[in-house]
Design a protein around this motif. Sequence first.
Motif, PDB file in Angstrom:
ATOM      1  N   TRP A 149     -25.380  -6.781 -22.442  1.00 10.47           N
ATOM      2  CA  TRP A 149     -24.722  -5.569 -22.933  1.00 10.47           C
ATOM      3  C   TRP A 149     -24.297  -5.866 -24.376  1.00 10.47           C
ATOM      4  O   TRP A 149     -23.335  -6.567 -24.618  1.00 10.47           O
ATOM      5  N   THR A 189     -13.644  -0.044 -20.694  1.00  7.17           N
ATOM      6  CA  THR A 189     -13.784   1.153 -21.509  1.00  7.17           C
ATOM      7  C   THR A 189     -12.452   1.892 -21.494  1.00  7.17           C
ATOM      8  O   THR A 189     -11.869   2.093 -20.421  1.00  7.17           O
ATOM      9  N   SER A 192     -21.878   3.295 -24.719  1.00  4.50           N
ATOM     10  CA  SER A 192     -21.227   3.271 -23.404  1.00  4.50           C
ATOM     11  C   SER A 192     -20.857   1.847 -23.035  1.00  4.50           C
ATOM     12  O   SER A 192     -21.655   0.947 -23.186  1.00  4.50           O
ATOM     13  N   MET A 196     -27.923  -0.483 -16.741  1.00  3.81           N
ATOM     14  CA  MET A 196     -26.779  -0.690 -17.615  1.00  3.81           C
ATOM     15  C   MET A 196     -25.760  -1.619 -16.965  1.00  3.81           C
ATOM     16  O   MET A 196     -25.249  -2.559 -17.590  1.00  3.81           O
ATOM     17  N   GLY A 197     -25.441  -1.345 -15.704  1.00  2.27           N
ATOM     18  CA  GLY A 197     -24.458  -2.162 -15.016  1.00  2.27           C
ATOM     19  C   GLY A 197     -24.900  -3.605 -14.843  1.00  2.27           C
ATOM     20  O   GLY A 197     -24.117  -4.545 -15.023  1.00  2.27           O
ATOM     21  N   HIS A 211     -21.507   4.304 -15.765  1.00  4.03           N
ATOM     22  CA  HIS A 211     -21.756   3.824 -17.127  1.00  4.03           C
ATOM     23  C   HIS A 211     -22.305   4.889 -18.068  1.00  4.03           C
ATOM     24  O   HIS A 211     -22.178   4.754 -19.289  1.00  4.03           O
ATOM     25  N   VAL A 259     -28.385   3.840 -14.937  1.00  2.00           N
ATOM     26  CA  VAL A 259     -27.058   3.233 -14.859  1.00  2.00           C
ATOM     27  C   VAL A 259     -27.076   1.923 -14.084  1.00  2.00           C
ATOM     28  O   VAL A 259     -26.243   1.044 -14.327  1.00  2.00           O
ATOM     29  N   TYR A 288     -14.158  -0.303 -26.476  1.00  2.00           N
ATOM     30  CA  TYR A 288     -14.743  -1.247 -25.537  1.00  2.00           C
ATOM     31  C   TYR A 288     -14.346  -2.669 -25.899  1.00  2.00           C
ATOM     32  O   TYR A 288     -14.259  -3.020 -27.077  1.00  2.00           O
ATOM     33  N   ARG A 307     -23.523   4.861 -10.742  1.00  2.00           N
ATOM     34  CA  ARG A 307     -22.482   4.083 -11.415  1.00  2.00           C
ATOM     35  C   ARG A 307     -22.004   4.826 -12.666  1.00  2.00           C
ATOM     36  O   ARG A 307     -22.774   5.549 -13.297  1.00  2.00           O
ATOM     37  N   TYR A 358     -14.655  -3.098 -15.309  1.00  2.00           N
ATOM     38  CA  TYR A 358     -15.612  -3.515 -14.297  1.00  2.00           C
ATOM     39  C   TYR A 358     -15.527  -5.020 -14.104  1.00  2.00           C
ATOM     40  O   TYR A 358     -15.701  -5.800 -15.049  1.00  2.00           O
ATOM     41  N   SER A 404     -24.464  -5.563 -18.013  1.00  2.00           N
ATOM     42  CA  SER A 404     -23.082  -5.943 -18.293  1.00  2.00           C
ATOM     43  C   SER A 404     -22.592  -7.045 -17.362  1.00  2.00           C
ATOM     44  O   SER A 404     -22.032  -8.047 -17.801  1.00  2.00           O
TER      45      SER A 404
END
Length: 417
Positions: free
Chosen positions: A388, A214, A417, A378-379, A327, A375, A205, A325, A236, A382
Motif C-alpha cells: 500500500w 483512515t 484510499s 486493496m486490503g 477500502h 477491495v 492516512y 471491504r 485496520y 495493506s
Amino acid sequence: MTSDTLSSDQPYLARRALVVGGSIGGLTTALLLKDIGFDVDVYERTATPLHGRGSGIVLQPDTLRWFEERSSIDSAALKTSTGRVQYLDRENRVITDEERRWEYTSWGTFYRALLADFGTDHYHLGAYASGFDDDGDSVTVRFADGRVETADLVVFADGINSPARAHFDADAEPTYSGYVGWRGTVPLRELSEATRVLMGDAITYSVVPNSHITLYPIPGEDGVAAEEQLMNYVWYRNVPAGPELTELLTGINGFVGAVSLHPGQVQERFVRELRETAAAVLAPAAAEVVLATAEPYLQVVLDVRSRRMALGRTALLGDAACSARPHAAAGTAKAAADAWALRDALLASDGDVAGALAAWEPAQLELSRALLDRVTEMGDRSQFHNTWIPGDPSLRFGLYGPGVLHPIDRQPQAAAS
C-alpha cells in the motif's frame, strides 16, 4: 416532501412492495419504490430505533442522489467536506498531499434524514422475516412473530447476515478477511489545535507495516458546523481467525459479537493495547485521535457475494447481496446504486416486475464482482503484502473504479484510499 417531476410517471400505483431491512440501503430503496407509485412497507428486524454509533460515511454521488434530486431536505445540512488527501509519517510530516474534495456524513445523520422522508407509519421495527414464497403472481413473506404479508415485489436489503440470501445463493457465506476495523469518533473541539489544523480539511492516512488508519471529519449529533464535527476513523488491524479473534470479540457482557462489538462492550485490556500501539506506531496526530476515543468499537471485515440478486419477484441488494471491504468507501454507494438501477428497470418494464428484476440483475452482479475483487486486492496490499504505497492512484475511493464516482454523466474525482 419531494418534487413532482415523476408524478405523471408512476406505473405501479396501487401495487404493493415490501422492503426487508430498514437501514440506509433499505430506506433508499423504499423511497424510490414509493416514488414510482408502490405502496411500500419497510420491515426492520431490530426492535429499537437504529443508530450508527457515530460512524462515518464517505458520500459518493449514488448515496447522496436522493437528497439532491428528490427530497426537500437540504443536503448541505447532512454533510461535511474536505479539500485534500494526505499521508502522514511518524513525525506528522505530510509525505503526500493531493487536492481532492470529498464529502462525508455520519450514519445516524443520514439515516434520520431518509427516515424523515419516508415516515414512520409504514416503518416496522422488531419484524424478523423468517421465510418467503413466490407463486409467480405475488410474494408472501412470513415473519417470526406470526404475521404474514403479501406483495407484488419484495426487496431484501437486510445486511451482511441476510437470512434471505440462502434462497438466492445457498453457498454465499461471509468469509473473514483476516483483519478487523477499529472505529471511533472524537469531537474536533477536544483535539489539540495543531491536530485540528493538520487534519480538519483532509482525509488523513497513517500507513504502518501490515496496517493503516483512515481519518476524516463528519457531522456531529447536533449538526455540521465546525464546532459540532467529529473526527471519525477506522484502523485496520490483523487478527488471526480462531480463538484469538473469538476472545477479542467477546464483550464485557460475555456474548461474542458475530460481525461487530459495540461501544462500551470491548474489554478494557484490548482498548488499552489499542491505545498503546497507536502511540507507538501511528503518526502522532492519528494517535491523538485514537487515544482520545472514549469507547472504541470493532467491526469484523468480511467478504460475501451472492451469485444471484433476482429471483422471480424478489430482489437482493446492498450488503445482503455483496458486502465489500470498506477500502473503496463504496458500501452505501453500492446499495444506493442497486436501488436506483432497480427503480430504472421497473420504470422501463411496463409494469412487469419479474421482467424488470431479470433485466436489472446482470449489471448489478458485475458491479458487485468488480468492487469485491478490487477491495480485496486493496486490503491484501495493506494488511499482508505491505504494498500500500501512499499516493498510488489505484488505491483511490470509488464505486466504479479508482477515483471514478459514476460512469455516466459524472466527472471523475479522486482521493487516495
